[in-house]
Design a protein around this motif. Structure first.
Motif, short mmCIF file in Angstrom:
data_model
loop_
_atom_site.label_atom_id
_atom_site.label_comp_id
_atom_site.label_asym_id
_atom_site.label_seq_id
_atom_site.Cartn_x
_atom_site.Cartn_y
_atom_site.Cartn_z
N HIS A 199 0.82 -1.21 0.00
CA HIS A 199 0.00 0.00 0.00
C HIS A 199 0.86 1.26 0.00
O HIS A 199 0.74 2.10 -0.89
CB HIS A 199 -0.93 -0.02 1.21
CG HIS A 199 -1.86 1.15 1.29
ND1 HIS A 199 -2.93 1.29 0.43
CD2 HIS A 199 -1.88 2.22 2.11
CE1 HIS A 199 -3.56 2.42 0.72
NE2 HIS A 199 -2.95 3.00 1.74
N MET A 200 1.73 1.39 0.96
CA MET A 200 2.47 2.64 1.13
C MET A 200 3.53 2.85 0.04
O MET A 200 3.53 3.88 -0.64
CB MET A 200 3.13 2.69 2.50
CG MET A 200 2.16 2.75 3.65
SD MET A 200 3.09 2.77 5.20
CE MET A 200 1.83 2.30 6.35
N LEU A 201 4.43 1.90 -0.11
CA LEU A 201 5.50 2.08 -1.10
C LEU A 201 4.96 2.04 -2.53
O LEU A 201 5.44 2.77 -3.39
CB LEU A 201 6.59 1.02 -0.91
CG LEU A 201 7.38 1.15 0.39
CD1 LEU A 201 8.41 0.03 0.50
CD2 LEU A 201 8.04 2.50 0.52
N GLY A 202 3.95 1.21 -2.77
CA GLY A 202 3.34 1.17 -4.10
C GLY A 202 2.72 2.50 -4.47
O GLY A 202 2.89 3.00 -5.59
N ALA A 203 2.01 3.10 -3.54
CA ALA A 203 1.39 4.40 -3.81
C ALA A 203 2.45 5.48 -3.96
O ALA A 203 2.32 6.38 -4.80
CB ALA A 203 0.43 4.75 -2.67
N TRP A 204 3.51 5.40 -3.18
CA TRP A 204 4.58 6.40 -3.28
C TRP A 204 5.23 6.35 -4.65
O TRP A 204 5.47 7.38 -5.28
CB TRP A 204 5.61 6.15 -2.18
CG TRP A 204 6.57 7.30 -2.05
CD1 TRP A 204 7.79 7.40 -2.62
CD2 TRP A 204 6.35 8.51 -1.33
NE1 TRP A 204 8.36 8.60 -2.29
CE2 TRP A 204 7.50 9.30 -1.49
CE3 TRP A 204 5.30 9.00 -0.55
CZ2 TRP A 204 7.64 10.56 -0.91
CZ3 TRP A 204 5.45 10.24 0.02
CH2 TRP A 204 6.59 11.00 -0.16
N ARG A 205 5.50 5.15 -5.13
CA ARG A 205 6.12 5.00 -6.47
C ARG A 205 5.22 5.53 -7.57
O ARG A 205 5.70 6.06 -8.57
CB ARG A 205 6.44 3.53 -6.73
CG ARG A 205 7.63 3.05 -5.98
CD ARG A 205 8.00 1.63 -6.41
NE ARG A 205 8.86 1.05 -5.41
CZ ARG A 205 8.54 0.04 -4.63
NH1 ARG A 205 7.38 -0.56 -4.76
NH2 ARG A 205 9.39 -0.41 -3.74
N ARG A 206 3.92 5.37 -7.41
CA ARG A 206 2.98 5.84 -8.44
C ARG A 206 2.57 7.30 -8.23
O ARG A 206 1.72 7.80 -8.96
CB ARG A 206 1.73 4.94 -8.43
CG ARG A 206 2.00 3.56 -8.98
CD ARG A 206 0.73 2.77 -9.23
NE ARG A 206 -0.13 2.64 -8.08
CZ ARG A 206 -0.03 1.70 -7.15
NH1 ARG A 206 0.93 0.82 -7.23
NH2 ARG A 206 -0.87 1.65 -6.15
N ARG A 207 3.14 7.94 -7.21
CA ARG A 207 2.82 9.34 -6.89
C ARG A 207 1.33 9.51 -6.58
O ARG A 207 0.70 10.45 -7.02
CB ARG A 207 3.25 10.27 -8.01
CG ARG A 207 4.72 10.24 -8.29
CD ARG A 207 5.06 11.12 -9.48
NE ARG A 207 6.44 11.00 -9.84
CZ ARG A 207 7.42 11.75 -9.37
NH1 ARG A 207 7.18 12.69 -8.50
NH2 ARG A 207 8.65 11.56 -9.76
N HIS A 208 0.80 8.58 -5.85
CA HIS A 208 -0.63 8.55 -5.55
C HIS A 208 -0.85 8.92 -4.09
O HIS A 208 -0.43 8.21 -3.20
CB HIS A 208 -1.16 7.15 -5.86
CG HIS A 208 -2.62 6.99 -5.63
ND1 HIS A 208 -3.18 5.79 -5.31
CD2 HIS A 208 -3.65 7.86 -5.67
CE1 HIS A 208 -4.48 5.93 -5.16
NE2 HIS A 208 -4.79 7.19 -5.37
N ASN A 209 -1.50 10.04 -3.84
CA ASN A 209 -1.90 10.45 -2.50
C ASN A 209 -0.71 10.56 -1.54
O ASN A 209 -0.80 10.18 -0.37
CB ASN A 209 -2.94 9.47 -1.96
CG ASN A 209 -3.97 10.13 -1.09
OD1 ASN A 209 -3.94 11.33 -0.86
ND2 ASN A 209 -4.89 9.34 -0.58
N ARG A 210 0.39 11.10 -2.04
CA ARG A 210 1.62 11.17 -1.25
C ARG A 210 1.51 12.04 0.00
O ARG A 210 1.98 11.67 1.06
CB ARG A 210 2.78 11.71 -2.10
CG ARG A 210 3.43 10.67 -2.95
CD ARG A 210 4.61 11.30 -3.64
NE ARG A 210 5.40 10.28 -4.30
CZ ARG A 210 6.52 10.55 -4.93
NH1 ARG A 210 6.97 11.78 -5.00
NH2 ARG A 210 7.18 9.58 -5.51
N GLY A 211 0.91 13.21 -0.15
CA GLY A 211 0.86 14.15 0.98
C GLY A 211 0.13 13.60 2.18
O GLY A 211 0.65 13.55 3.30
#
Length: 156
Positions: free
Chosen positions: A80-92
């Motif tokens: 969830h976390m690293l996958g979203a970070w790599r895709r620039r998804h909901n980072r903030g």
């Protein structure tokens, strides 16, 4: 006209599976509830009175739920976390949520082990404020993620 390309890899949802999502919501409800009960009971007693029998039970429940929440956060790290970070998804909002959980775990550790009245009092206030802010932060993170996915699905 609909877009064909998918910017920043927002091609799939990063939503937690239902078991983890429900476990997270249940654990956070237990944490906020047990923390609130402990605070109410603790603040209502007189300075010279003995602790209420509820206090140690709320601390045990809170500590157990905290350990399970830390474990659950660990299971969310890669998918969830690293996958979203790599895709620039909901980072903030994700970074704020992760930092808040880290600070809560650290302040909980501090409440158990820190000495000195000033440090302990500062740690208590930090833990209480962040603990009661978690439901709002989680709502912010989830609603922002859903809004992003809705916008993408509808070509905005």
């Amino acid at each position: 006209m609909k877009r064909r390309g998918r910017p920043h890899g927002l091609h799939r949802s990063n939503r937690l599976d239902s078991l983890r999502r429900r476990a997270l919501y249940a654990l956070l409800a237990i944490l906020v509830g047990s923390g609130a009960v402990w605070l109410c009971v603790h603040w209502r007693r007189a300075d010279d009175a003995l602790p209420s029998p509820l206090e140690p039970w709320m601390m045990k429940l809170h500590g157990g739920a905290a350990m399970m929440t830390i474990y659950l956060a660990g299971t969310m790290l890669y998918g969830h976390m690293l996958g979203a970070w790599r895709r620039r998804h909901n980072r903030g909002t994700g970074a704020v949520a992760a930092a808040t959980l880290l600070l809560l775990a650290s302040s909980g550790y501090g409440l158990y082990y820190f000495g000195g009245a000033t440090l302990r009092q500062a740690t208590e206030w930090l833990h209480w404020v962040l603990g009661f802010a978690v439901p709002l932060l989680l709502w912010w993170h989830v609603s922002r993620g859903r809004r992003l996915m809705w916008r993408y699905a509808h070509g905005e």
